[in-house]
Design an enzyme around this catalytic site. Structure first.
Site, PDB file in Angstrom:
ATOM      1  N   ASP A  16       0.855  -1.128  -0.054  1.00 52.37           N
ATOM      2  CA  ASP A  16      -0.011  -0.253   0.179  1.00 52.37           C
ATOM      3  C   ASP A  16       0.835   1.125   0.052  1.00 52.37           C
ATOM      4  O   ASP A  16       0.519   2.470   0.570  1.00 52.37           O
ATOM      5  CB  ASP A  16      -0.878   0.081   1.149  1.00 52.37           C
ATOM      6  CG  ASP A  16      -1.571  -1.099   1.315  1.00 52.37           C
ATOM      7  OD1 ASP A  16      -2.188  -1.823   0.531  1.00 52.37           O
ATOM      8  OD2 ASP A  16      -1.811  -1.801   2.561  1.00 52.37           O
ATOM      9  N   GLU A  17       2.058   1.116  -0.521  1.00 51.98           N
ATOM     10  CA  GLU A  17       2.960   2.492  -0.673  1.00 51.98           C
ATOM     11  C   GLU A  17       2.510   3.445  -1.595  1.00 51.98           C
ATOM     12  O   GLU A  17       3.170   4.560  -1.789  1.00 51.98           O
ATOM     13  CB  GLU A  17       4.424   2.010  -0.731  1.00 51.98           C
ATOM     14  CG  GLU A  17       4.898   1.320   0.298  1.00 51.98           C
ATOM     15  CD  GLU A  17       4.987  -0.219  -0.189  1.00 51.98           C
ATOM     16  OE1 GLU A  17       5.170  -1.214   0.610  1.00 51.98           O
ATOM     17  OE2 GLU A  17       4.046  -0.414  -1.087  1.00 51.98           O
ATOM     18  N   LYS A  19       2.402   2.188  -5.265  1.00 53.01           N
ATOM     19  CA  LYS A  19       3.046   1.880  -6.301  1.00 53.01           C
ATOM     20  C   LYS A  19       2.457   2.206  -7.776  1.00 53.01           C
ATOM     21  O   LYS A  19       2.950   2.832  -8.683  1.00 53.01           O
ATOM     22  CB  LYS A  19       3.235   0.520  -6.460  1.00 53.01           C
ATOM     23  CG  LYS A  19       4.465   0.028  -5.235  1.00 53.01           C
ATOM     24  CD  LYS A  19       4.638  -1.435  -5.113  1.00 53.01           C
ATOM     25  CE  LYS A  19       3.110  -2.325  -4.559  1.00 53.01           C
ATOM     26  NZ  LYS A  19       3.075  -1.961  -3.203  1.00 53.01           N
ATOM     27  N   GLY A  43      -4.229  -4.443  -4.858  1.00 58.95           N
ATOM     28  CA  GLY A  43      -5.218  -3.335  -5.683  1.00 58.95           C
ATOM     29  C   GLY A  43      -4.270  -2.190  -5.859  1.00 58.95           C
ATOM     30  O   GLY A  43      -3.505  -1.660  -4.887  1.00 58.95           O
ATOM     31  N   HIS A  44      -3.750  -1.809  -7.190  1.00 65.24           N
ATOM     32  CA  HIS A  44      -3.040  -0.686  -7.355  1.00 65.24           C
ATOM     33  C   HIS A  44      -4.072   0.474  -7.904  1.00 65.24           C
ATOM     34  O   HIS A  44      -4.625   0.291  -9.068  1.00 65.24           O
ATOM     35  CB  HIS A  44      -1.884  -0.685  -8.477  1.00 65.24           C
ATOM     36  CG  HIS A  44      -0.820  -1.603  -8.187  1.00 65.24           C
ATOM     37  ND1 HIS A  44       0.111  -2.057  -8.850  1.00 65.24           N
ATOM     38  CD2 HIS A  44      -0.674  -2.110  -6.719  1.00 65.24           C
ATOM     39  CE1 HIS A  44       1.025  -2.621  -8.146  1.00 65.24           C
ATOM     40  NE2 HIS A  44       0.651  -2.648  -6.892  1.00 65.24           N
ATOM     41  N   GLN A 226       2.345  -5.928  -3.760  1.00 66.33           N
ATOM     42  CA  GLN A 226       2.593  -5.815  -2.219  1.00 66.33           C
ATOM     43  C   GLN A 226       3.933  -5.016  -1.757  1.00 66.33           C
ATOM     44  O   GLN A 226       4.150  -4.139  -2.253  1.00 66.33           O
ATOM     45  CB  GLN A 226       2.364  -7.306  -1.687  1.00 66.33           C
ATOM     46  CG  GLN A 226       1.115  -8.080  -2.020  1.00 66.33           C
ATOM     47  CD  GLN A 226       1.115  -9.150  -2.776  1.00 66.33           C
ATOM     48  OE1 GLN A 226       1.941  -9.479  -3.556  1.00 66.33           O
ATOM     49  NE2 GLN A 226       0.362  -9.935  -2.346  1.00 66.33           N
ATOM     50  N   GLY A 304     -11.255  -2.958   1.158  1.00 67.88           N
ATOM     51  CA  GLY A 304     -11.753  -1.846   1.790  1.00 67.88           C
ATOM     52  C   GLY A 304     -11.679  -1.548   3.215  1.00 67.88           C
ATOM     53  O   GLY A 304     -12.182  -1.086   4.138  1.00 67.88           O
ATOM     54  N   ARG A 305     -10.751  -2.821   3.708  1.00 70.49           N
ATOM     55  CA  ARG A 305     -10.374  -2.630   5.347  1.00 70.49           C
ATOM     56  C   ARG A 305      -9.666  -1.769   5.905  1.00 70.49           C
ATOM     57  O   ARG A 305      -8.988  -1.480   4.972  1.00 70.49           O
ATOM     58  CB  ARG A 305     -10.290  -4.279   5.931  1.00 70.49           C
ATOM     59  CG  ARG A 305      -9.059  -4.987   5.106  1.00 70.49           C
ATOM     60  CD  ARG A 305      -8.903  -6.242   5.766  1.00 70.49           C
ATOM     61  NE  ARG A 305      -7.633  -7.001   4.637  1.00 70.49           N
ATOM     62  CZ  ARG A 305      -7.405  -8.021   5.161  1.00 70.49           C
ATOM     63  NH1 ARG A 305      -7.805  -8.759   6.047  1.00 70.49           N
ATOM     64  NH2 ARG A 305      -6.367  -8.781   4.416  1.00 70.49           N
ATOM     65  N   SER A 334       3.691  12.441   1.681  1.00 66.13           N
ATOM     66  CA  SER A 334       4.405  13.454   2.601  1.00 66.13           C
ATOM     67  C   SER A 334       3.425  14.368   3.142  1.00 66.13           C
ATOM     68  O   SER A 334       3.527  15.057   3.898  1.00 66.13           O
ATOM     69  CB  SER A 334       5.724  13.939   1.967  1.00 66.13           C
ATOM     70  OG  SER A 334       5.545  14.209   0.657  1.00 66.13           O
TER      71      SER A 334
END
Length: 425
Positions: A16-17, A19, A43-44, A226, A304-305, A334
């Site tokens: 979840d960064e 990408k 998911g992206h 991931q 969605g969690r 940021s």
């Protein structure tokens, strides 16, 4: 971009960064974008021209006109979910059939893999790993136990091969005393439609295709799914995914030699998040953690969690930079820290015996984070278009991150849109 080299883009935390957005920003510089591992559990999310798209199996370069996108052999593919995703993109005017190639060696996620995923997770009781239930783990298990069904198997006698694999799974489910097959027939019917739909795409020996592209002097961007801390070897095992999410996974997931790797872009958020179970040393359970979650909209793109949130963990990031050989860092979100008087970064762990370390240990359950504090910048950075506008406090924070991680921060994202991306000199 390194022509004739493969540049790799991957997440350095627990996924979840951000990408998807970065791939979309970088792809104009490349001829080909390739996915090398993972499945539809990742998911992206991409946002541009007022539209929001969530990609699960299709590489994020699909929005750049005319580029070849490759789903590599290290990916596991669910035909029904792939069909839904591809048809959605076709509706929005993106021509996929000529541009998206699928490796014959990619493994197929069968409907019974999903049932097995639920059954195995239920059998673990309170030791659940927190899988997404998409059948990824059982598919990779079949792959490593040499029982997998692959894209190349679709070409002939597929029904026969499918029936054999399904019968084997049914025996396993019987042994687990699993009886819940509600809705299975509809899922299976749609899955078979997905198989037919996939036949309209080009199946390739991706290892040959990729190496031929490199020989012709073109540039390839590999997209990881991931994050590093979910890697089956180097992540916080057993709360990990079933594939190698690190840079080395690009070699095995696409069939390229390590000497072909060029730049390694490592993506990190300015704070840290995690989905599902597992250790997370810098997790915040207070109002600050909640504030980060709300400001950062930290909810899963697929599930969605809500994500668990905490301060940035530099011990963990230094480890990720090392195992991936990161050459350039990309700092996401940021702008979420625009609203804090004090920003913290974990620089060491205190171990259960009272000693301190900045090396990532075998177990991180009982470590205590030791923080360095920074003065917040309290400035809205979302409208900024150049690093010359960065507040001094933010520049000091960036410099500290670069020095600690011994790697330059090349790109800073200050908002969700494609335009809110600042490339540093």
């Amino acid at each position: 971009m390194n022509t004739g080299k493969v540049d790799v883009l991957l997440g350095l935390q627990w996924g979840d960064e951000g990408k998807g957005k970065v791939v979309d920003v970088l792809t104009p510089n490349y001829d080909v974008v390739a996915r090398f591992q993972g499945g539809p559990n990742a998911g992206h999310t991409l946002e541009f021209e007022g539209q929001k798209y969530v990609l699960r199996s299709i590489p994020s370069g699909i929005f750049q006109g005319g580029k070849v996108n490759i789903i590599g052999n290290g990916v596991v593919l669910a035909p029904d979910l792939f069909m839904d995703e591809a048809k959605d993109l076709e509706k929005s005017g993106h021509d996929l059939k000529s541009r998206l190639h699928i490796s014959k060696k990619a493994h197929l996620i069968m409907p019974t893999h999903r049932v097995l995923d639920r059954a195995i997770e239920a059998s673990k009781g309170k030791n659940k790993v927190g899988t997404t239930g998409k059948g990824i783990g059982p598919t990779y298990t079949d792959k490593t136990s040499r029982n997998g069904l692959r894209v190349g198997d679709i070409i002939e006698n597929f029904e026969e091969k499918y029936a054999k694999h399904k019968a084997r799974h049914m025996e396993m489910l019987k042994a687990l005393n699993w009886t819940d097959f509600e809705g299975f027939e509809e899922v299976e019917k749609k899955w078979m439609e997905g198989i037919d739909y996939m036949k309209s795409f080009k199946f390739v020996d991706s290892e040959h295709e990729i190496n031929n592209i490199l020989r012709s002097g073109k540039g390839i961007l590999c997209e990881g799914a991931q994050g590093t801390m979910l890697d089956v070897d180097f992540g916080s095992y057993p709360f990990v995914t079933s594939s190698n999410t690190v840079c080395a996974g690009a070699c095995t997931g696409l069939g390229i030699g390590p000497n072909k790797i060029g730049e390694v872009y490592g993506i990190m958020k300015a704070y840290c998040t995690r989905v599902g179970a597992g250790p997370f040393p810098t997790e915040l359970f207070d109002e600050t953690g909640k504030k980060i979650r709300d400001l950062g909209h930290e909810y899963g793109a697929v599930t969605g969690r809500e994500r668990r949130c905490g301060w940035v963990d530099l011990v963990q990031l230094k480890y990720s930079v090392m195992v991936n050989g990161v050459t350039q860092l990309i700092l996401m979100k940021s702008d979420i820290l625009d609203h804090f008087d004090v920003i913290k970064a974990c620089t060491e762990y205190e171990l259960p015996d009272g000693s301190k370390t900045n090396e990532f240990p075998y177990e991180i359950y009982d470590v205590k984070p030791i923080y360095k504090e920074f003065k917040g910048w309290n400035t809205d950075m979302t409208k900024m278009t150049s690093e010359d506008e960065f507040p001094q406090e933010f520049n000091e924070y960036l410099k500290f991150l670069e020095d600690y991680l011994e790697t330059p921060i090349k790109i800073v994202s200050v908002g969700p849109d494609r335009a809110a991306t600042i490339v540093r000199k």
